[in-house]
Scaffold this active site. Structure first.
Site, PDB file in Angstrom:
ATOM      1  N   HIS A   1      29.497  11.825 -42.947  1.00 33.47           N
ATOM      2  CA  HIS A   1      30.185  10.951 -43.913  1.00 33.47           C
ATOM      3  C   HIS A   1      29.984   9.477 -43.545  1.00 33.47           C
ATOM      4  O   HIS A   1      29.707   8.641 -44.404  1.00 33.47           O
ATOM      5  CB  HIS A   1      31.699  11.213 -43.929  1.00 33.47           C
ATOM      6  CG  HIS A   1      32.103  12.594 -44.390  1.00 33.47           C
ATOM      7  ND1 HIS A   1      32.956  13.402 -43.679  1.00 33.47           N
ATOM      8  CD2 HIS A   1      31.783  13.297 -45.502  1.00 33.47           C
ATOM      9  CE1 HIS A   1      33.152  14.532 -44.335  1.00 33.47           C
ATOM     10  NE2 HIS A   1      32.438  14.504 -45.440  1.00 33.47           N
TER      11      HIS A   1
ATOM     12  N   LYS B   1      44.799  23.580 -52.520  1.00 32.88           N
ATOM     13  CA  LYS B   1      43.889  23.748 -51.387  1.00 32.88           C
ATOM     14  C   LYS B   1      44.652  23.635 -50.062  1.00 32.88           C
ATOM     15  O   LYS B   1      45.579  22.833 -49.942  1.00 32.88           O
ATOM     16  CB  LYS B   1      42.822  22.646 -51.470  1.00 32.88           C
ATOM     17  CG  LYS B   1      41.441  23.089 -51.028  1.00 32.88           C
ATOM     18  CD  LYS B   1      40.394  22.091 -51.470  1.00 32.88           C
ATOM     19  CE  LYS B   1      39.261  21.964 -50.478  1.00 32.88           C
ATOM     20  NZ  LYS B   1      38.253  20.988 -50.873  1.00 32.88           N
TER      21      LYS B   1
ATOM     22  N   ARG C   1      22.966  17.441 -48.927  1.00 28.06           N
ATOM     23  CA  ARG C   1      22.382  17.961 -47.689  1.00 28.06           C
ATOM     24  C   ARG C   1      21.333  19.017 -47.953  1.00 28.06           C
ATOM     25  O   ARG C   1      20.399  19.187 -47.191  1.00 28.06           O
ATOM     26  CB  ARG C   1      23.478  18.591 -46.812  1.00 28.06           C
ATOM     27  CG  ARG C   1      24.344  17.580 -46.121  1.00 28.06           C
ATOM     28  CD  ARG C   1      25.620  18.196 -45.645  1.00 28.06           C
ATOM     29  NE  ARG C   1      26.448  18.569 -46.786  1.00 28.06           N
ATOM     30  CZ  ARG C   1      27.709  18.962 -46.713  1.00 28.06           C
ATOM     31  NH1 ARG C   1      28.278  19.088 -45.528  1.00 28.06           N
ATOM     32  NH2 ARG C   1      28.394  19.253 -47.791  1.00 28.06           N
TER      33      ARG C   1
ATOM     34  N   SER D   1      32.275  19.276 -42.600  1.00 29.89           N
ATOM     35  CA  SER D   1      33.668  19.399 -42.143  1.00 29.89           C
ATOM     36  C   SER D   1      33.993  20.866 -41.871  1.00 29.89           C
ATOM     37  O   SER D   1      34.764  21.181 -40.964  1.00 29.89           O
ATOM     38  CB  SER D   1      34.623  18.846 -43.202  1.00 29.89           C
ATOM     39  OG  SER D   1      34.415  17.463 -43.374  1.00 29.89           O
TER      40      SER D   1
HETATM   41  P1  ADP Z   1      34.470  17.958 -50.589  1.00 32.05           P
HETATM   42  O1  ADP Z   1      35.781  18.550 -50.204  1.00 32.05           O
HETATM   43  O2  ADP Z   1      34.460  17.229 -51.898  1.00 32.05           O
HETATM   44  O3  ADP Z   1      33.261  18.850 -50.388  1.00 32.05           O
HETATM   45  P2  ADP Z   1      33.709  16.641 -48.169  1.00 32.05           P
HETATM   46  O4  ADP Z   1      34.677  15.835 -47.406  1.00 32.05           O
HETATM   47  O5  ADP Z   1      33.273  17.952 -47.565  1.00 32.05           O
HETATM   48  O6  ADP Z   1      34.321  16.786 -49.581  1.00 32.05           O
HETATM   49  O7  ADP Z   1      32.392  15.803 -48.504  1.00 32.05           O
HETATM   50  C1  ADP Z   1      32.437  14.633 -49.247  1.00 32.05           C
HETATM   51  C2  ADP Z   1      31.026  14.191 -49.571  1.00 32.05           C
HETATM   52  O8  ADP Z   1      30.319  13.935 -48.381  1.00 32.05           O
HETATM   53  C3  ADP Z   1      30.172  15.194 -50.345  1.00 32.05           C
HETATM   54  O9  ADP Z   1      29.380  14.487 -51.291  1.00 32.05           O
HETATM   55  C4  ADP Z   1      29.270  15.782 -49.307  1.00 32.05           C
HETATM   56  O10 ADP Z   1      28.041  16.220 -49.859  1.00 32.05           O
HETATM   57  C5  ADP Z   1      29.062  14.582 -48.424  1.00 32.05           C
HETATM   58  N1  ADP Z   1      28.707  14.980 -47.075  1.00 32.05           N
HETATM   59  C6  ADP Z   1      29.397  15.778 -46.255  1.00 32.05           C
HETATM   60  N2  ADP Z   1      28.748  15.939 -45.081  1.00 32.05           N
HETATM   61  C7  ADP Z   1      27.603  15.216 -45.177  1.00 32.05           C
HETATM   62  C8  ADP Z   1      26.486  15.000 -44.296  1.00 32.05           C
HETATM   63  N3  ADP Z   1      26.425  15.586 -43.102  1.00 32.05           N
HETATM   64  N4  ADP Z   1      25.491  14.187 -44.740  1.00 32.05           N
HETATM   65  C9  ADP Z   1      25.564  13.621 -45.970  1.00 32.05           C
HETATM   66  N5  ADP Z   1      26.577  13.812 -46.845  1.00 32.05           N
HETATM   67  C10 ADP Z   1      27.582  14.592 -46.457  1.00 32.05           C
END
Ligand code: ADP
Length: 152
Positions: free
Chosen positions: A18, A42, A91, A129
C-alpha cells in the site's frame, strides 16, 4: 481546481505494498486521501481506530496525504470530498477481474469518476493484508511486510 484521488481499502493492516503504491501516486495528484471503507458486515482483525492510527503514523511526513474513513459507498465518499479519481493497485489477474467490475460500477454511480490503476512493483506483488493477517494469527513475524511505524 486540484486533482484529488481517494485510495480506498480496508488496510487491515496497511502493508508495504500500500505504501509503495501511494508514494508512486503522489506525483500524479495534488492530494491523495487514504480512506478506510467501513463495512458493518465485514469482520476486521484490527479496530478502525488502530488502523487509522497506523495510517496517520505511516504518512505523517507526506503533506499531500490525508487519512479518512467512510461508511457506505466509495463513489459517494469521492463526491463528498471532491475527488475525481479513485486509486487502486493491481497485483495479478484476479485483482484485475475484480477491480474492473468495481470501477465500471463506480463510474455508473458517479459521473466523471475515474479509477486510476497502478500495477504493483514486482517486489510487493506477493504482499497482501490477508497474508499479513495469516502470519500474525499463526504467531509469525510479519515485520518485513508492514511499515516500520507499525508495532504489532
Ligand atoms: P480491499 O479491502 O478493498 O481489498 P485492501 O486494503 O486489501 O482493500 O487494498 C486496497 C488497495 O490496495 C487495492 O486496490 C489493492 O489492490 C491494493 N493493494 C494491496 N496490496 C497491494 C500491493 N502489494 N501492491 C499494490 N497494490 C496493493
Amino acid at each position: 481546481m486540484s486533482n484529488i484521488a481517494v485510495f480506498p481499502g480496508s488496510f487491515d493492516p496497511i502493508t508495504l505494498g500500500h505504501v509503495a503504491l501511494v508514494k508512486r501516486a503522489l506525483p500524479l495528484f495534488d492530494k491523495v486521501i487514504v480512506a478506510i471503507g467501513v463495512n458493518s458486515q465485514k469482520k476486521y482483525l484490527f479496530s478502525l481506530e488502530q488502523r487509522l492510527e497506523w495510517l496517520e503514523e505511516t504518512f505523517k511526513d507526506e503533506p499531500k496525504v490525508e487519512i479518512a474513513s467512510f461508511e457506505k459507498l466509495t463513489a459517494h465518499f469521492c463526491q463528498r470530498v471532491d475527488a475525481k479519481y479513485l486509486l487502486r493497485g493491481l497485483r495479478n489477474a484476479s485483482d484485475f477481474d475484480y477491480e474492473k467490475t468495481i470501477s465500471q460500477l463506480n463510474s455508473a454511480l458517479v459521473d466523471d469518476l475515474e479509477t486510476v490503476f497502478l500495477i504493483s512493483d514486482p517486489e510487493y506483488s506477493h504482499i497482501s493484508s490477508t497474508i499479513v493477517r495469516e502470519i500474525i494469527r499463526g504467531g509469525g513475524d510479519a515485520s518485513s511486510f508492514i511499515p516500520k511505524a507499525i508495532k504489532i
